[in-house]
Design a protein around this motif. Structure first.
Motif, PDB file in Angstrom:
ATOM      1  N   GLY A   8     -37.574 -10.842   1.027  1.00 47.19           N
ATOM      2  CA  GLY A   8     -36.656  -9.437   1.460  1.00 47.19           C
ATOM      3  C   GLY A   8     -37.528  -8.131   1.410  1.00 47.19           C
ATOM      4  N   ILE A   9     -37.546  -6.914   2.323  1.00 44.65           N
ATOM      5  CA  ILE A   9     -37.561  -6.156   2.672  1.00 44.65           C
ATOM      6  C   ILE A   9     -36.482  -5.144   2.648  1.00 44.65           C
ATOM      7  CG2 ILE A   9     -39.265  -5.130   5.229  1.00 44.65           C
ATOM      8  CD1 ILE A   9     -39.449  -8.074   6.439  1.00 44.65           C
ATOM      9  N   ALA A  10     -37.609  -4.516   2.536  1.00 45.85           N
ATOM     10  CA  ALA A  10     -36.688  -2.948   1.470  1.00 45.85           C
ATOM     11  C   ALA A  10     -38.144  -1.931   0.864  1.00 45.85           C
ATOM     12  CB  ALA A  10     -35.534  -2.839   0.914  1.00 45.85           C
ATOM     13  N   ARG A  11     -36.768  -0.501   0.781  1.00 42.92           N
ATOM     14  CA  ARG A  11     -37.872   0.425   0.339  1.00 42.92           C
ATOM     15  C   ARG A  11     -37.727   0.349  -0.972  1.00 42.92           C
ATOM     16  NH1 ARG A  11     -35.963   5.967   2.241  1.00 42.92           N
ATOM     17  NH2 ARG A  11     -34.733   5.228   2.319  1.00 42.92           N
ATOM     18  N   GLY A  12     -36.314   0.142  -1.820  1.00 40.01           N
ATOM     19  CA  GLY A  12     -35.920  -0.318  -3.163  1.00 40.01           C
ATOM     20  C   GLY A  12     -36.530  -1.777  -3.474  1.00 40.01           C
ATOM     21  N   GLN A  13     -36.693  -1.597  -4.603  1.00 42.23           N
ATOM     22  CA  GLN A  13     -36.405  -3.294  -5.449  1.00 42.23           C
ATOM     23  C   GLN A  13     -34.951  -3.856  -6.013  1.00 42.23           C
ATOM     24  OE1 GLN A  13     -40.113  -3.888  -6.871  1.00 42.23           O
ATOM     25  NE2 GLN A  13     -39.336  -4.243  -8.781  1.00 42.23           N
ATOM     26  N   SER A  14     -34.493  -4.292  -5.749  1.00 43.62           N
ATOM     27  CA  SER A  14     -33.351  -5.122  -7.085  1.00 43.62           C
ATOM     28  C   SER A  14     -34.041  -6.178  -8.725  1.00 43.62           C
ATOM     29  CB  SER A  14     -33.002  -6.358  -6.066  1.00 43.62           C
ATOM     30  OG  SER A  14     -32.030  -7.254  -7.013  1.00 43.62           O
ATOM     31  N   GLU A  15     -33.885  -5.247  -9.052  1.00 40.19           N
ATOM     32  CA  GLU A  15     -34.297  -6.467 -10.458  1.00 40.19           C
ATOM     33  C   GLU A  15     -33.874  -7.397 -10.587  1.00 40.19           C
ATOM     34  OE1 GLU A  15     -36.375  -5.653 -11.852  1.00 40.19           O
ATOM     35  OE2 GLU A  15     -36.656  -3.689 -10.644  1.00 40.19           O
ATOM     36  N   ARG A  16     -32.593  -8.071 -10.339  1.00 36.08           N
ATOM     37  CA  ARG A  16     -32.226  -9.410  -9.680  1.00 36.08           C
ATOM     38  C   ARG A  16     -32.499 -10.265  -9.267  1.00 36.08           C
ATOM     39  NH1 ARG A  16     -26.300  -8.091  -8.303  1.00 36.08           N
ATOM     40  NH2 ARG A  16     -25.438 -10.557  -8.783  1.00 36.08           N
ATOM     41  N   LEU A  17     -33.339  -9.728  -8.342  1.00 31.25           N
ATOM     42  CA  LEU A  17     -33.833 -10.614  -7.179  1.00 31.25           C
ATOM     43  C   LEU A  17     -35.273 -11.002  -7.498  1.00 31.25           C
ATOM     44  CD1 LEU A  17     -32.808  -9.366  -3.422  1.00 31.25           C
ATOM     45  CD2 LEU A  17     -32.100 -11.293  -4.822  1.00 31.25           C
ATOM     46  N   MET A  18     -35.831  -9.995  -8.650  1.00 28.35           N
ATOM     47  CA  MET A  18     -37.118  -9.910  -8.841  1.00 28.35           C
ATOM     48  C   MET A  18     -37.444 -11.355  -9.333  1.00 28.35           C
ATOM     49  SD  MET A  18     -39.037  -7.371  -6.827  1.00 28.35           S
ATOM     50  CE  MET A  18     -40.785  -7.492  -7.253  1.00 28.35           C
ATOM     51  N   GLN A  19     -36.914 -11.359 -10.308  1.00 27.56           N
ATOM     52  CA  GLN A  19     -36.332 -12.842 -11.353  1.00 27.56           C
ATOM     53  C   GLN A  19     -35.896 -13.919 -10.666  1.00 27.56           C
ATOM     54  OE1 GLN A  19     -33.177 -10.958 -14.291  1.00 27.56           O
ATOM     55  NE2 GLN A  19     -34.128  -9.015 -14.731  1.00 27.56           N
ATOM     56  N   GLN A  20     -35.697 -13.999  -9.639  1.00 25.09           N
ATOM     57  CA  GLN A  20     -35.419 -15.174  -9.167  1.00 25.09           C
ATOM     58  C   GLN A  20     -36.693 -16.122  -8.634  1.00 25.09           C
ATOM     59  OE1 GLN A  20     -32.137 -16.335  -9.262  1.00 25.09           O
ATOM     60  NE2 GLN A  20     -31.549 -14.715 -10.282  1.00 25.09           N
ATOM     61  N   PRO A  21     -36.867 -17.302  -8.918  1.00 19.74           N
ATOM     62  CA  PRO A  21     -37.871 -17.847  -8.381  1.00 19.74           C
ATOM     63  C   PRO A  21     -37.522 -18.672  -7.262  1.00 19.74           C
ATOM     64  CG  PRO A  21     -36.635 -19.467 -10.091  1.00 19.74           C
ATOM     65  CD  PRO A  21     -36.054 -17.898  -9.596  1.00 19.74           C
ATOM     66  N   GLY A  22     -38.477 -18.032  -5.877  1.00 21.48           N
ATOM     67  CA  GLY A  22     -38.324 -17.855  -4.529  1.00 21.48           C
ATOM     68  C   GLY A  22     -38.401 -16.838  -3.992  1.00 21.48           C
ATOM     69  N   TYR A  23     -38.198 -15.853  -4.303  1.00 21.20           N
ATOM     70  CA  TYR A  23     -37.898 -14.820  -3.990  1.00 21.20           C
ATOM     71  C   TYR A  23     -39.052 -13.796  -3.966  1.00 21.20           C
ATOM     72  CZ  TYR A  23     -36.657 -10.193  -3.050  1.00 21.20           C
ATOM     73  OH  TYR A  23     -35.984  -8.634  -2.645  1.00 21.20           O
ATOM     74  N   THR A  24     -39.156 -13.601  -2.521  1.00 30.07           N
ATOM     75  CA  THR A  24     -41.085 -12.611  -1.792  1.00 30.07           C
ATOM     76  C   THR A  24     -40.567 -11.313  -1.710  1.00 30.07           C
ATOM     77  OG1 THR A  24     -42.783 -14.274  -1.863  1.00 30.07           O
ATOM     78  CG2 THR A  24     -42.590 -12.148  -1.126  1.00 30.07           C
ATOM     79  N   HIS A  25     -40.645 -10.148  -2.776  1.00 32.17           N
ATOM     80  CA  HIS A  25     -40.175  -9.183  -2.552  1.00 32.17           C
ATOM     81  C   HIS A  25     -41.493  -8.213  -1.414  1.00 32.17           C
ATOM     82  CE1 HIS A  25     -37.900  -5.624  -2.528  1.00 32.17           C
ATOM     83  NE2 HIS A  25     -39.093  -4.413  -2.436  1.00 32.17           N
ATOM     84  N   ILE A  26     -41.225  -7.512  -0.286  1.00 34.12           N
ATOM     85  CA  ILE A  26     -42.091  -6.445   0.330  1.00 34.12           C
ATOM     86  C   ILE A  26     -41.908  -5.067   0.350  1.00 34.12           C
ATOM     87  CG2 ILE A  26     -43.079  -5.853   2.550  1.00 34.12           C
ATOM     88  CD1 ILE A  26     -43.442  -8.879   3.399  1.00 34.12           C
ATOM     89  N   HIS A  27     -42.261  -4.279  -0.719  1.00 32.52           N
ATOM     90  CA  HIS A  27     -41.981  -2.610  -0.952  1.00 32.52           C
ATOM     91  C   HIS A  27     -42.178  -2.425   0.972  1.00 32.52           C
ATOM     92  CE1 HIS A  27     -42.073   1.078  -1.681  1.00 32.52           C
ATOM     93  NE2 HIS A  27     -41.336   0.915  -2.251  1.00 32.52           N
ATOM     94  N   TYR A  28     -41.487  -1.559   1.692  1.00 33.62           N
ATOM     95  CA  TYR A  28     -41.841  -1.353   2.937  1.00 33.62           C
ATOM     96  C   TYR A  28     -40.481  -0.432   3.688  1.00 33.62           C
ATOM     97  CZ  TYR A  28     -44.172  -1.316   7.808  1.00 33.62           C
ATOM     98  OH  TYR A  28     -44.032  -1.084   9.236  1.00 33.62           O
ATOM     99  N   ASP A  29     -40.823   0.746   4.526  1.00 35.51           N
ATOM    100  CA  ASP A  29     -40.294   1.844   5.096  1.00 35.51           C
ATOM    101  C   ASP A  29     -39.601   1.269   6.554  1.00 35.51           C
ATOM    102  OD1 ASP A  29     -39.020   4.443   6.038  1.00 35.51           O
ATOM    103  OD2 ASP A  29     -39.989   5.082   4.894  1.00 35.51           O
TER     104      ASP A  29
END
Length: 245
Positions: free
Chosen positions: A32-53
């Protein structure tokens, strides 16, 4: 659905968050690419978050390249979903500042174009199915007062999708690109539209009426709809309506 890997913009909330959760629940890795982040997603295995404007275009090519390098050997489908966008400015065009107009097009139109370009280029050597889904809106077809910037960006997404589809149509190992109009969905954008001053935003009452009369679709339903569309092959460049699913 084939063993798949996904890159989704605007994954921190709304349709992007819901679809990401459903894909993860089905065992598919999601970035997932977004400025903010989802706590629900951050707890999921298989999810990678990229903090980006996503208004910063300079790093988009490298971002996509880095994610394509993570595509696993057993993957049969890699899919970019251009979901991120914005609604404002919601006012008569003469009241919109140059900065507001520029920022809207940077996020809602230019970024999906750049990401799609980078995705096609960096996946060209992959001998797997490649798919791009651009989230659009009926506003790309139907003009609305005080929504000229939003409607124009969505019309641009529709035409861009069709043009790239025409380019890909006779290309070896072509990319399937489609634009999906999910219909009216109960998201933060809808709430934002309803909360506008009714004198300043002429369409405000129409958004409120749609909400009060139960015309809005739940995010879960749209998530299920998009899951179906991911697993179906379309003519590249097609504009897909909610009713088509």
């Amino acid at each position: 659905m084939k063993r798949s890997q996904f890159i989704i913009t605007g994954a921190s909330r709304g349709i992007g968050e819901q679809l990401s959760l459903m894909l993860l629940e089905n065992g598919f890795p999601v970035t997932g690419i977004a400025r903010g982040q989802s706590e629900r997603l951050m707890q999921q295995p298989g999810y990678t978050h990229i903090h980006y404007d996503l208004a910063d275009h300079d790093g988009l090519d490298a971002l996509i390249q880095s994610q394509i390098h993570t595509v696993q050997d057993d993957i049969e489908l890699v899919c970019l979903i251009n979901n991120a966008g914005m609604l404002e400015p919601l006012k008569a065009i003469e009241r919109c500042s140059a900065k507001e107009i520029e920022h809207h097009f940077q996020v809602s139109l230019v970024t999906p174009i750049i990401l799609t370009s980078a995705f096609i280029r960096h996946t060209k050597k992959l001998n797997i199915k490649r798919k791009v889904i651009n989230l659009t809106s009926g506003s790309g077809t139907y003009p609305a007062p005080h929504m000229s910037v939003y409607c124009t960006a969505k019309a641009g997404i529709n035409m861009f999708t069709q043009c790239v589809g025409a380019e890909q149509q006779f290309t070896e190992n072509s990319v399937e690109i489609i634009a999906v109009d999910p219909g009216m969905v109960d998201t933060d954008m809808q709430r934002q539209a309803r909360s506008q001053d009714r004198e300043a935003f002429e369409m405000g009452p129409a958004f409120q009426q749609a909400y009060e009369t139960g015309q809005l679709l739940a995010k879960e339903e749209i998530g299920r709809h998009l899951l179906r569309l991911i697993g179906v092959s379309f003519d590249t460049g097609k504009l897909v309506m909610y009713s088509d699913g």
